[in-house]
Scaffold this motif. Sequence first.
Motif, PDB file in Angstrom:
ATOM      1  N   GLY A  35     -11.563 -18.117  -0.867  1.00 49.78           N
ATOM      2  CA  GLY A  35     -12.045 -16.740  -0.947  1.00 49.78           C
ATOM      3  C   GLY A  35     -12.992 -16.364   0.175  1.00 49.78           C
ATOM      4  O   GLY A  35     -13.471 -15.231   0.219  1.00 49.78           O
ATOM      5  N   ARG A  36     -13.278 -17.299   1.074  1.00 48.58           N
ATOM      6  CA  ARG A  36     -14.165 -16.995   2.203  1.00 48.58           C
ATOM      7  C   ARG A  36     -13.412 -17.223   3.512  1.00 48.58           C
ATOM      8  O   ARG A  36     -12.475 -18.033   3.583  1.00 48.58           O
ATOM      9  N   ALA A  37     -13.863 -16.501   4.527  1.00 47.71           N
ATOM     10  CA  ALA A  37     -13.155 -16.541   5.810  1.00 47.71           C
ATOM     11  C   ALA A  37     -13.252 -17.907   6.471  1.00 47.71           C
ATOM     12  O   ALA A  37     -12.316 -18.349   7.147  1.00 47.71           O
ATOM     13  N   ALA A  38     -14.381 -18.591   6.324  1.00 50.29           N
ATOM     14  CA  ALA A  38     -14.564 -19.877   7.005  1.00 50.29           C
ATOM     15  C   ALA A  38     -15.553 -20.729   6.235  1.00 50.29           C
ATOM     16  O   ALA A  38     -16.507 -20.212   5.650  1.00 50.29           O
ATOM     17  N   GLY A  39     -15.298 -22.035   6.241  1.00 51.58           N
ATOM     18  CA  GLY A  39     -16.198 -22.981   5.600  1.00 51.58           C
ATOM     19  C   GLY A  39     -16.483 -24.138   6.534  1.00 51.58           C
ATOM     20  O   GLY A  39     -16.336 -24.031   7.760  1.00 51.58           O
ATOM     21  N   ILE A  40     -16.841 -25.271   5.968  1.00 44.92           N
ATOM     22  CA  ILE A  40     -17.259 -26.405   6.786  1.00 44.92           C
ATOM     23  C   ILE A  40     -16.134 -26.898   7.683  1.00 44.92           C
ATOM     24  O   ILE A  40     -16.335 -27.229   8.859  1.00 44.92           O
ATOM     25  N   ARG A  41     -14.883 -26.939   7.154  1.00 46.35           N
ATOM     26  CA  ARG A  41     -13.769 -27.425   7.974  1.00 46.35           C
ATOM     27  C   ARG A  41     -13.459 -26.469   9.118  1.00 46.35           C
ATOM     28  O   ARG A  41     -13.241 -26.883  10.265  1.00 46.35           O
ATOM     29  N   THR A  42     -13.456 -25.165   8.787  1.00 44.30           N
ATOM     30  CA  THR A  42     -13.118 -24.169   9.811  1.00 44.30           C
ATOM     31  C   THR A  42     -14.155 -24.151  10.923  1.00 44.30           C
ATOM     32  O   THR A  42     -13.809 -24.096  12.110  1.00 44.30           O
ATOM     33  N   PHE A  43     -15.443 -24.203  10.546  1.00 42.52           N
ATOM     34  CA  PHE A  43     -16.492 -24.203  11.568  1.00 42.52           C
ATOM     35  C   PHE A  43     -16.449 -25.492  12.387  1.00 42.52           C
ATOM     36  O   PHE A  43     -16.681 -25.476  13.611  1.00 42.52           O
ATOM     37  N   GLY A  44     -16.170 -26.617  11.721  1.00 39.10           N
ATOM     38  CA  GLY A  44     -16.047 -27.868  12.460  1.00 39.10           C
ATOM     39  C   GLY A  44     -14.931 -27.812  13.483  1.00 39.10           C
ATOM     40  O   GLY A  44     -15.092 -28.215  14.642  1.00 39.10           O
ATOM     41  N   LEU A  45     -13.788 -27.277  13.074  1.00 38.66           N
ATOM     42  CA  LEU A  45     -12.661 -27.164  13.991  1.00 38.66           C
ATOM     43  C   LEU A  45     -12.928 -26.127  15.081  1.00 38.66           C
ATOM     44  O   LEU A  45     -12.434 -26.261  16.209  1.00 38.66           O
ATOM     45  N   THR A  46     -13.720 -25.102  14.756  1.00 45.53           N
ATOM     46  CA  THR A  46     -14.066 -24.094  15.770  1.00 45.53           C
ATOM     47  C   THR A  46     -14.891 -24.718  16.889  1.00 45.53           C
ATOM     48  O   THR A  46     -14.661 -24.471  18.077  1.00 45.53           O
ATOM     49  N   GLY A  47     -15.892 -25.523  16.517  1.00 44.17           N
ATOM     50  CA  GLY A  47     -16.669 -26.224  17.534  1.00 44.17           C
ATOM     51  C   GLY A  47     -15.798 -27.179  18.345  1.00 44.17           C
ATOM     52  O   GLY A  47     -15.921 -27.270  19.571  1.00 44.17           O
ATOM     53  N   PHE A  48     -14.901 -27.882  17.646  1.00 43.18           N
ATOM     54  CA  PHE A  48     -13.997 -28.815  18.320  1.00 43.18           C
ATOM     55  C   PHE A  48     -13.073 -28.074  19.282  1.00 43.18           C
ATOM     56  O   PHE A  48     -12.815 -28.541  20.404  1.00 43.18           O
ATOM     57  N   ILE A  68      -8.156 -18.168  24.391  1.00 42.14           N
ATOM     58  CA  ILE A  68      -8.426 -18.833  23.109  1.00 42.14           C
ATOM     59  C   ILE A  68      -9.621 -18.170  22.413  1.00 42.14           C
ATOM     60  O   ILE A  68      -9.589 -17.937  21.196  1.00 42.14           O
ATOM     61  N   ALA A  69     -10.666 -17.865  23.180  1.00 43.09           N
ATOM     62  CA  ALA A  69     -11.851 -17.237  22.590  1.00 43.09           C
ATOM     63  C   ALA A  69     -11.513 -15.873  22.005  1.00 43.09           C
ATOM     64  O   ALA A  69     -11.958 -15.518  20.893  1.00 43.09           O
ATOM     65  N   VAL A  70     -10.715 -15.074  22.703  1.00 47.36           N
ATOM     66  CA  VAL A  70     -10.332 -13.746  22.214  1.00 47.36           C
ATOM     67  C   VAL A  70      -9.491 -13.863  20.948  1.00 47.36           C
ATOM     68  O   VAL A  70      -9.715 -13.150  19.957  1.00 47.36           O
ATOM     69  N   LEU A  71      -8.510 -14.767  20.973  1.00 50.58           N
ATOM     70  CA  LEU A  71      -7.659 -14.952  19.788  1.00 50.58           C
ATOM     71  C   LEU A  71      -8.481 -15.457  18.601  1.00 50.58           C
ATOM     72  O   LEU A  71      -8.280 -15.013  17.456  1.00 50.58           O
ATOM     73  N   LEU A  72      -9.395 -16.374  18.861  1.00 50.07           N
ATOM     74  CA  LEU A  72     -10.240 -16.893  17.783  1.00 50.07           C
ATOM     75  C   LEU A  72     -11.082 -15.780  17.167  1.00 50.07           C
ATOM     76  O   LEU A  72     -11.187 -15.671  15.936  1.00 50.07           O
ATOM     77  N   GLY A  73     -11.695 -14.941  18.020  1.00 46.00           N
ATOM     78  CA  GLY A  73     -12.479 -13.825  17.508  1.00 46.00           C
ATOM     79  C   GLY A  73     -11.636 -12.879  16.683  1.00 46.00           C
ATOM     80  O   GLY A  73     -12.073 -12.405  15.620  1.00 46.00           O
ATOM     81  N   ALA A  74     -10.403 -12.611  17.130  1.00 52.11           N
ATOM     82  CA  ALA A  74      -9.519 -11.710  16.379  1.00 52.11           C
ATOM     83  C   ALA A  74      -9.168 -12.298  15.016  1.00 52.11           C
ATOM     84  O   ALA A  74      -9.137 -11.585  13.998  1.00 52.11           O
ATOM     85  N   ILE A  75      -8.922 -13.613  14.979  1.00 51.59           N
ATOM     86  CA  ILE A  75      -8.593 -14.265  13.701  1.00 51.59           C
ATOM     87  C   ILE A  75      -9.775 -14.192  12.736  1.00 51.59           C
ATOM     88  O   ILE A  75      -9.606 -13.888  11.544  1.00 51.59           O
ATOM     89  N   TYR A  76     -10.970 -14.471  13.234  1.00 52.49           N
ATOM     90  CA  TYR A  76     -12.151 -14.410  12.375  1.00 52.49           C
ATOM     91  C   TYR A  76     -12.388 -12.990  11.875  1.00 52.49           C
ATOM     92  O   TYR A  76     -12.751 -12.775  10.702  1.00 52.49           O
ATOM     93  N   ILE A  77     -12.212 -11.996  12.739  1.00 51.16           N
ATOM     94  CA  ILE A  77     -12.423 -10.606  12.321  1.00 51.16           C
ATOM     95  C   ILE A  77     -11.412 -10.206  11.257  1.00 51.16           C
ATOM     96  O   ILE A  77     -11.766  -9.553  10.262  1.00 51.16           O
ATOM     97  N   ALA A  78     -10.161 -10.628  11.439  1.00 46.99           N
ATOM     98  CA  ALA A  78      -9.136 -10.317  10.435  1.00 46.99           C
ATOM     99  C   ALA A  78      -9.462 -10.981   9.101  1.00 46.99           C
ATOM    100  O   ALA A  78      -9.338 -10.361   8.027  1.00 46.99           O
ATOM    101  N   GLY A  79      -9.870 -12.253   9.153  1.00 48.13           N
ATOM    102  CA  GLY A  79     -10.224 -12.936   7.915  1.00 48.13           C
ATOM    103  C   GLY A  79     -11.413 -12.298   7.229  1.00 48.13           C
ATOM    104  O   GLY A  79     -11.447 -12.153   6.001  1.00 48.13           O
ATOM    105  N   LYS A  80     -12.407 -11.903   8.017  1.00 46.34           N
ATOM    106  CA  LYS A  80     -13.588 -11.264   7.448  1.00 46.34           C
ATOM    107  C   LYS A  80     -13.238  -9.909   6.852  1.00 46.34           C
ATOM    108  O   LYS A  80     -13.810  -9.496   5.836  1.00 46.34           O
ATOM    109  N   TRP A  81     -12.290  -9.215   7.468  1.00 49.11           N
ATOM    110  CA  TRP A  81     -11.863  -7.911   6.936  1.00 49.11           C
ATOM    111  C   TRP A  81     -11.243  -8.070   5.557  1.00 49.11           C
ATOM    112  O   TRP A  81     -11.528  -7.300   4.635  1.00 49.11           O
ATOM    113  N   GLN A  82     -10.405  -9.099   5.394  1.00 53.82           N
ATOM    114  CA  GLN A  82      -9.816  -9.355   4.083  1.00 53.82           C
ATOM    115  C   GLN A  82     -10.888  -9.746   3.066  1.00 53.82           C
ATOM    116  O   GLN A  82     -10.859  -9.321   1.905  1.00 53.82           O
TER     117      GLN A  82
END
Length: 423
Positions: A35-48, A68-82
Motif C-alpha cells: 500500500g506504499r510507494a516504497a519501502g526498505i527494499r525499494t530504497f535499498g535498490l534505489t541506492g544500489f 535512469i534518473a528521469v525514469l526513476l523519478g517518473a516511476i516514484y511520482i506515478a507510485g506516489k500518485w496512486q
Amino acid sequence: MEHIEVFRRLGVALAIGLLVGVERGWQERDIRAGGRAAGIRTFGLTGFLGGIAGTLQAMTGPFLPATIAVLLGAIYIAGKWQETKENEDYSITSVVAALVVFGLGFLAAVGDIVTAAAGGVATTVILAARHSLHGFLRGLTWVELRSALVLLAMTVIALPLLPNRALDPWGALNPYSLWLLTITIAALSFAGYAAIRLMGPGRGVLLAGAAGGLVSSTALTLSFARYSAQAPEGARHLAAGAGIAGALSFARVLVIASALSFTLLAPLAAALVPAIIGFLAAALFSVWRSETATKAPEIDLKNPFELTTVISFALLLGLISLVSKIAIEYVGPSALFVVAAISGLVDVDAITLSTARLAGSTIDVIGAADVILIAVAVNAVTKVVLAFTAGRREYAMALGLASVVAVALGAIGYFAARSFLPA
C-alpha cells in the motif's frame, strides 16, 4: 577501477538506500503491504541503482545515468500518485528522499565515498526528526522566527560589509570579529534553547539542566530556585539539574576558549575537567538523596537570537575587550583579574572571548587561563548566592555543596598540573 573498489562503492550505495529505507519503512509500518510507494527494499535498490548508474557512466557517458534518473523519478511520482488516491496522503517526502538516495548512491560510485555515506546518515536523521521538527515549528513564535531572520540577514548581508580592522588606538574594537564572535555564541546558546523547546513541558529536570547549561546556567539556576519554593519536596532534584547546568557551562567555557586559542586547552582542562566531574558527581548524589523527583519548571530563558539580546552581548563583549586592552596598557596584565571578577558577576562568555583573543600575545597562556578561571569561579559563587536568595534552603545548600566540590576539585587539578603546563 579495481573490482574490490567497485564492490566497496556499490556496497556503500546499497547501505545508504537500506538505511533510509529502514526509516521510511518504520514511519509507514502501519500501512498494509503493497500500500506504499516504497519501502526498505525499494530504497535499498534505489541506492544500489544509483551506484550502478555511476559505475556505468565511465563506459556510457552521462546520458544513460541521466535517463535512469528521469525514469526513476517518473516511476516514484506515478507510485506516489496512486498512493495519494488511496490514502489521501499528499506528502512528497518519500519521492524526494528516493531521488536523494539515488544521487548519494551515484556519488558513492564516482565521488567521495565518505561524503556519500555522511549524506545518507544526514538524510536519515532529517527524515527521522519529522515529529520533533514539526513540534518545534508549531511552538515557534513569530518573534523568534523574525529574530532569527533578521540576524541571518545582518550576518550574511551586513557582516561582509563591516570593517575587518580595529577602530580604536588599542586594537580592541574590530567590528567584523566582534559580530562574528557574537553570532557564534548566540548560535551555541540557541542549540540549548531549541533543545528545551523540542523537549516540551514533559522534559525531565536533568535534561532541562543540561540543555539550559548551554543557554544560560545562571537563568536556569534562578528559575529552578524559584520553583523550589513551590515544590520543596523536589528541591534536591532541582539542585541536581542546576549542578548539571553548571557542568555544561564549564564545558562551554572550555570549548569556546580552546576554539579561539588552542594553547588554552591544557591549562583550562586541568581545572575544568575535574570541576565538571565534581558537579556531575554532586548532582548524582543529590538525585540519590532526593526524596522525590519533580518535573522541570518553565525556565525563564530569552531567545538567544533575539536582536536586543545579541546586540547587548555584542556591546558587553566590545566593552570588556576595550577595558581589558586599556587596563593592560596602563596598569598591566594583573588588572585583568579585577576585570574578570567583575565580569563574572554578569557573564562568563564575554571575558572568555576577550581573554582568549589575548592569550599568547598580549598576555601569557597561564595568565589568560587564570583570568578565565577567576571569572568562572566568581560566576559559580554568584549562582549560589542567587539560589540562597530566591530558593529553598535545601536547594541552595545542595547547589552550594556541589559548587564547593567542583571549585575545589578544579583548583586541586589546576595547581597540581600547573608545574607541567607550558607558559
